[in-house]
Design an enzyme around this catalytic site. Structure first.
Site, PDB file in Angstrom:
ATOM      1  N   GLU A 290       0.855  -1.187   0.000  1.00  0.00           N
ATOM      2  CA  GLU A 290       0.000   0.000   0.000  1.00  0.00           C
ATOM      3  C   GLU A 290       0.888   1.233   0.000  1.00  0.00           C
ATOM      4  O   GLU A 290       1.669   1.440   0.918  1.00  0.00           O
ATOM      5  CB  GLU A 290      -0.921  -0.031   1.222  1.00  0.00           C
ATOM      6  CG  GLU A 290      -1.935   1.085   1.278  1.00  0.00           C
ATOM      7  CD  GLU A 290      -2.874   1.126   0.074  1.00  0.00           C
ATOM      8  OE1 GLU A 290      -3.009   0.123  -0.648  1.00  0.00           O
ATOM      9  OE2 GLU A 290      -3.464   2.190  -0.157  1.00  0.00           O
ATOM     10  N   GLU A 320      -0.746   9.230  -6.171  1.00  0.00           N
ATOM     11  CA  GLU A 320       0.395   8.336  -5.977  1.00  0.00           C
ATOM     12  C   GLU A 320       0.835   7.697  -7.294  1.00  0.00           C
ATOM     13  O   GLU A 320       2.035   7.625  -7.582  1.00  0.00           O
ATOM     14  CB  GLU A 320       0.043   7.267  -4.927  1.00  0.00           C
ATOM     15  CG  GLU A 320      -0.049   7.861  -3.520  1.00  0.00           C
ATOM     16  CD  GLU A 320      -0.909   7.087  -2.536  1.00  0.00           C
ATOM     17  OE1 GLU A 320      -1.096   7.602  -1.413  1.00  0.00           O
ATOM     18  OE2 GLU A 320      -1.410   6.000  -2.875  1.00  0.00           O
ATOM     19  N   ASP A 468      -6.688   3.261   2.985  1.00  0.00           N
ATOM     20  CA  ASP A 468      -6.218   2.004   3.588  1.00  0.00           C
ATOM     21  C   ASP A 468      -7.378   1.032   3.778  1.00  0.00           C
ATOM     22  O   ASP A 468      -7.224  -0.183   3.621  1.00  0.00           O
ATOM     23  CB  ASP A 468      -5.578   2.265   4.964  1.00  0.00           C
ATOM     24  CG  ASP A 468      -4.508   3.334   4.881  1.00  0.00           C
ATOM     25  OD1 ASP A 468      -3.914   3.469   3.795  1.00  0.00           O
ATOM     26  OD2 ASP A 468      -4.292   4.039   5.881  1.00  0.00           O
TER      27      ASP A 468
HETATM   28  P1  AMP Z   1      -6.513   7.977   0.018  1.00  0.00           P
HETATM   29  O1  AMP Z   1      -6.296   9.207  -0.775  1.00  0.00           O
HETATM   30  O2  AMP Z   1      -5.529   6.889  -0.302  1.00  0.00           O
HETATM   31  O3  AMP Z   1      -6.702   8.174   1.488  1.00  0.00           O
HETATM   32  O4  AMP Z   1      -7.941   7.394  -0.487  1.00  0.00           O
HETATM   33  C1  AMP Z   1      -9.120   8.078  -0.276  1.00  0.00           C
HETATM   34  C2  AMP Z   1     -10.240   7.284  -0.943  1.00  0.00           C
HETATM   35  O5  AMP Z   1     -11.368   7.288  -0.087  1.00  0.00           O
HETATM   36  C3  AMP Z   1     -10.737   7.935  -2.227  1.00  0.00           C
HETATM   37  O6  AMP Z   1     -10.036   7.421  -3.302  1.00  0.00           O
HETATM   38  C4  AMP Z   1     -12.219   7.566  -2.285  1.00  0.00           C
HETATM   39  O7  AMP Z   1     -12.437   6.356  -2.964  1.00  0.00           O
HETATM   40  C5  AMP Z   1     -12.572   7.410  -0.821  1.00  0.00           C
HETATM   41  N1  AMP Z   1     -13.282   8.595  -0.343  1.00  0.00           N
HETATM   42  C6  AMP Z   1     -12.738   9.828  -0.141  1.00  0.00           C
HETATM   43  N2  AMP Z   1     -13.669  10.712   0.311  1.00  0.00           N
HETATM   44  C7  AMP Z   1     -14.824   9.995   0.403  1.00  0.00           C
HETATM   45  C8  AMP Z   1     -16.148  10.322   0.807  1.00  0.00           C
HETATM   46  N3  AMP Z   1     -16.463  11.556   1.189  1.00  0.00           N
HETATM   47  N4  AMP Z   1     -17.083   9.351   0.785  1.00  0.00           N
HETATM   48  C9  AMP Z   1     -16.770   8.081   0.390  1.00  0.00           C
HETATM   49  N5  AMP Z   1     -15.538   7.707  -0.005  1.00  0.00           N
HETATM   50  C10 AMP Z   1     -14.574   8.643  -0.007  1.00  0.00           C
END
Ligand code: AMP
Length: 488
Positions: A290, A320, A468
Site C-alpha cells: 500500500e 500516488e 487504507d
Molecule cells: P486515500 O487518498 O488513499 O486516502 O484514499 C481516499 C479514498 O477514499 C478515495 O479514493 C475515495 O475512494 C474514498 N473517499 C474519499 N472521500 C470519500 C467520501 N467523502 N465518501 C466516500 N468515499 C470517499
C-alpha cells in the site's frame, strides 16, 4: 449489484473468516484537529492569537505559499502548506523532523488543541478494521509498540485476533495478543488537520475548498527504523507458512540517512528480505504494497524499484500513481493525470507499472471510483467468474469506505449498512461506460479492468484511512476468493 442487503454483506464477510494476514510496518497515534469552518482556520492564522505565545507573520505565510516549502520548520511554512492543501482539496502528508523545527513552531504545536486522538498508520487502521471483520489471525508488526500504542489496537472481532511477535526468554518467538505485547518504546504521533468544504478569504483572494480532505504532519522519531530485529526476522518463513497474505506499508518513514550512518538502501534491502522470507515456505502467499504520499522523489523511486519486484499487488490513489510515473520518467503522463484526472490516463499508467514490475494486480482508488487492473485468464467462462469476484471485492471496499466516511469509524459489521445505503456518485454510469469501452480496445485485450464507482458521502466525518480501508478490504476479499472460491 452483488450486495442487495446487509445479509449479503455479512455473508461476504464470513468468506474472510479463515484468512490469516501479516501487516507491517506502521502504526502511530493520530491527533486530529478539525477545521470545520473559516473561523477555525482564521484562529490558526490570527496574528495576535497566542497559540504558544507565537505571533504569526502573515506576510511570511504569503511568501511561503509562493516558494512551497517541502520541509516544514516554522508555523508560517506550515500555514502556507495548509492553505495550499485546502485550495487543492487533495490529501497531503508532510514529514516533520523534530530536530529541525524552529523553537516557535515547537511551542505552537505543543499548545495547539487537538479534538481527538485515535489509532493511525496503515497497520493500525487496517488491523482494527480486519479484527472486526473476524479474520482468523492478524499479525500486526510495528517496530515501536508503546503501552499507549498497543492499547489502541482493538480486538473487536468474535475472538482476540490481533497478534504481535514477541521474543521469549527461551529464544522462541510467540504470537501474543497485541494488547499485552507492549515494550518500553516511544509513541509516534501524527498531527492531522481535517478540513471541511467551505470558502474563506486570504490575501485578498476568495478560496473555495473543492473537497473535504486533510493534511498530515507525520512525525519521524529518530529511533524509528522500518525494520524487524534478527530474532523475529528468522521466524518469518514459519510465520509465512501459516498465513495467506500480507499487506506491507510504511516505507515513507524511511530516511535517506540516519545518525548511525545507516542509509535508506540498508533498510530497503532488509525490507525486500522480509518479503522474500515470508514467501520462502509459502509460494501462494500474496503480498500487497500500500503506497502513501511520499514527498521525496528519490525515496519514492526507491520504494517502487526495490519493492514492486517482490510484491504481487499494489494499491495506490491517483496522486500516488502520477507521482510514481514521474519517478519512472513519464513526466508528461504524470502531469496529465494530476491536472485532468482522466481515467484513460490512469489506466495507461497502471498498465505501464503492472508490466514493468510484472505485478499480478493494481488497485487504484480515486474519489470517484475504485478499480482493479490485472491480466485476463484465457478461458472465457473462468475469466467471467473472476471478473464477477473482482467486482464484488471492489463493491465491498466502497461499502467499507463510505461507512467509515459517514461514521468516522466502523465499529461493527452492522455499521456497513450506512455504506450500503449510500448511492454511487453521479459519474458512476459514465465511468462504467468509459471503462467498458477502454477494456474493449485492442490495447487492453489481455487485461481485465474492473471498476466500481465510489459511494461518496457528502460531508464525511473523517477522511483519514479511507484509502487504507479500501485497499485492505479489496485485497483481503480478493485473497479470500482465491482461497475459498478459486475457479482457476
Ligand atoms: P486515500 O487518498 O488513499 O486516502 O484514499 C481516499 C479514498 O477514499 C478515495 O479514493 C475515495 O475512494 C474514498 N473517499 C474519499 N472521500 C470519500 C467520501 N467523502 N465518501 C466516500 N468515499 C470517499
Amino acid at each position: 449489484m452483488p450486495f442487495k442487503n446487509l445479509n449479503d454483506v455479512k455473508e461476504h464477510c464470513e468468506n474472510l473468516e479463515n484468512i490469516a494476514i501479516f501487516l507491517g510496518y506502521n502504526a502511530n497515534v493520530d491527533a486530529l484537529k478539525y477545521i470545520s469552518n473559516k473561523n477555525d482556520l482564521y484562529e490558526l492564522l490570527d496574528e495576535k492569537n497566542n497559540i504558544g505565545d507565537v505571533k504569526i507573520d502573515i506576510d511570511k505565510v504569503i511568501e511561503n505559499m509562493a516558494s512551497y516549502p517541502r520541509e516544514i520548520k516554522t508555523p508560517e511554512e506550515f500555514l502556507a502548506r495548509l492553505i495550499l492543501a485546502m485550495k487543492s482539496g487533495k490529501p497531503v502528508e508532510i514529514p516533520l523532523i523534530s530536530a529541525n523545527l524552529s523553537p516557535n513552531f515547537k511551542k505552537w504545536l505543543e499548545d495547539l488543541k487537538f479534538n481527538e486522538k485515535r489509532i493511525g498508520g496503515q497497520v493500525g487502521i487496517i488491523a482494527n478494521l480486519l479484527s472486526l471483520l473476524n479474520l482468523e489471525k492478524i499479525i500486526a508488526y510495528t517496530p515501536l509498540l508503546s503501552k499507549k500504542q498497543s492499547e489502541m489496537f482493538e480486538n473487536k472481532g468474535n475472538h482476540a485476533n490481533i497478534f504481535y511477535p514477541v521474543l521469549k526468554k527461551d529464544g522462541k518467538v510467540s504470537l501474543t495478543n497485541i494488547n499485552n505485547a507492549y515494550k518500553d518504546d516511544e509513541t509516534k504521533i501524527n498531527r492531522i488537520f481535517e478540513y471541511k468544504e467551505f470558502d474563506f478569504e486570504f490575501n485578498n483572494e476568495k478560496i473555495d475548498i473543492p473537497r473535504a480532505n486533510r493534511l498530515i504532519l507525520a512525525s519521524r522519531p529518530e529511533n524509528l527504523r522500518i525494520d524487524i530485529s534478527e530474532d523475529i526476522k528468522k521466524e518469518l518463513p514459519e510465520m509465512g507458512k501459516d498465513i495467506d497474505c500480507a499487506i506491507v506499508s510504511g516505507y515513507q518513514s524511511i530516511k535517506e540517512k540516519y545518525s548511525d550512518g545507516k542509509t535508506d538502501e540498508y533498510y530497503f534491502k532488509r525490507a525486500v528480505e522480509d518479503i522474500k522470507l515470508l514467501k520462502s515456505k509459502n509460494l501462494d502467499l500474496k503480498v500487497h504494497l500500500e503506497f502513501a504520499s511520499v514527498q521525496n522523489p528519490l525515496l519514492r523511486k526507491k520504494i517502487v524499484e526495490y519493492l514492486y519486484p517482490v510484491v504481487d499487488c499494489a494499491g495506490l490513489d491517483e496522486t500516488e500513481i502520477a507521482n510514481i510515473l514521474n519517478s519512472l520518467g513519464y513526466s508528461e503522463l504524470s502531469e496529465k493525470i494530476l491536472k485532468d484526472s482522466r481515467i484513460e490516463d490512469v489506466i495507461e499508467a497502471s498498465k505501464i507499472v503492472l508490466e514493468k514490475y510484472d505485478l499480478e494486480m493494481i488497485q487504484i482508488h480515486t474519489i470517484f471510483y475504485i478499480m482493479f487492473i490485472c491480466k485476463k485468464i484465457e478461458d472465457k467462462a473462468k475469466n467471467d467468474i473472476k471478473i464477477a469476484q473482482l467486482k464484488k471485492s471492489l463493491e465491498f471496499a466502497t461499502i467499507l469506505a463510505s461507512s467509515k466516511a459517514k461514521n468516522g469509524l466502523i465499529t461493527s459489521i452492522e455499521d456497513l449498512k450506512m455504506g450500503l445505503d449510500t448511492p454511487y456518485n453521479q459519474y458512476g454510469d459514465l465511468l462504467i461506460d468509459l471503462v467498458s469501452n477502454i477494456s474493449n480496445s485492442s490495447e487492453f485485450t489481455e487485461y481485465n479492468i474492473v471498476l466500481v464507482p465510489s459511494r461518496i458521502v457528502k460531508n464525511p466525518k473523517s477522511t483519514v484511512g479511507l484509502g487504507d480501508t479500501i485497499s485492505s478490504g479489496a485485497f483481503v476479499s480478493y485473497v479470500a476468493d482465491l482461497k475459498n472460491n478459486n475457479v482457476l
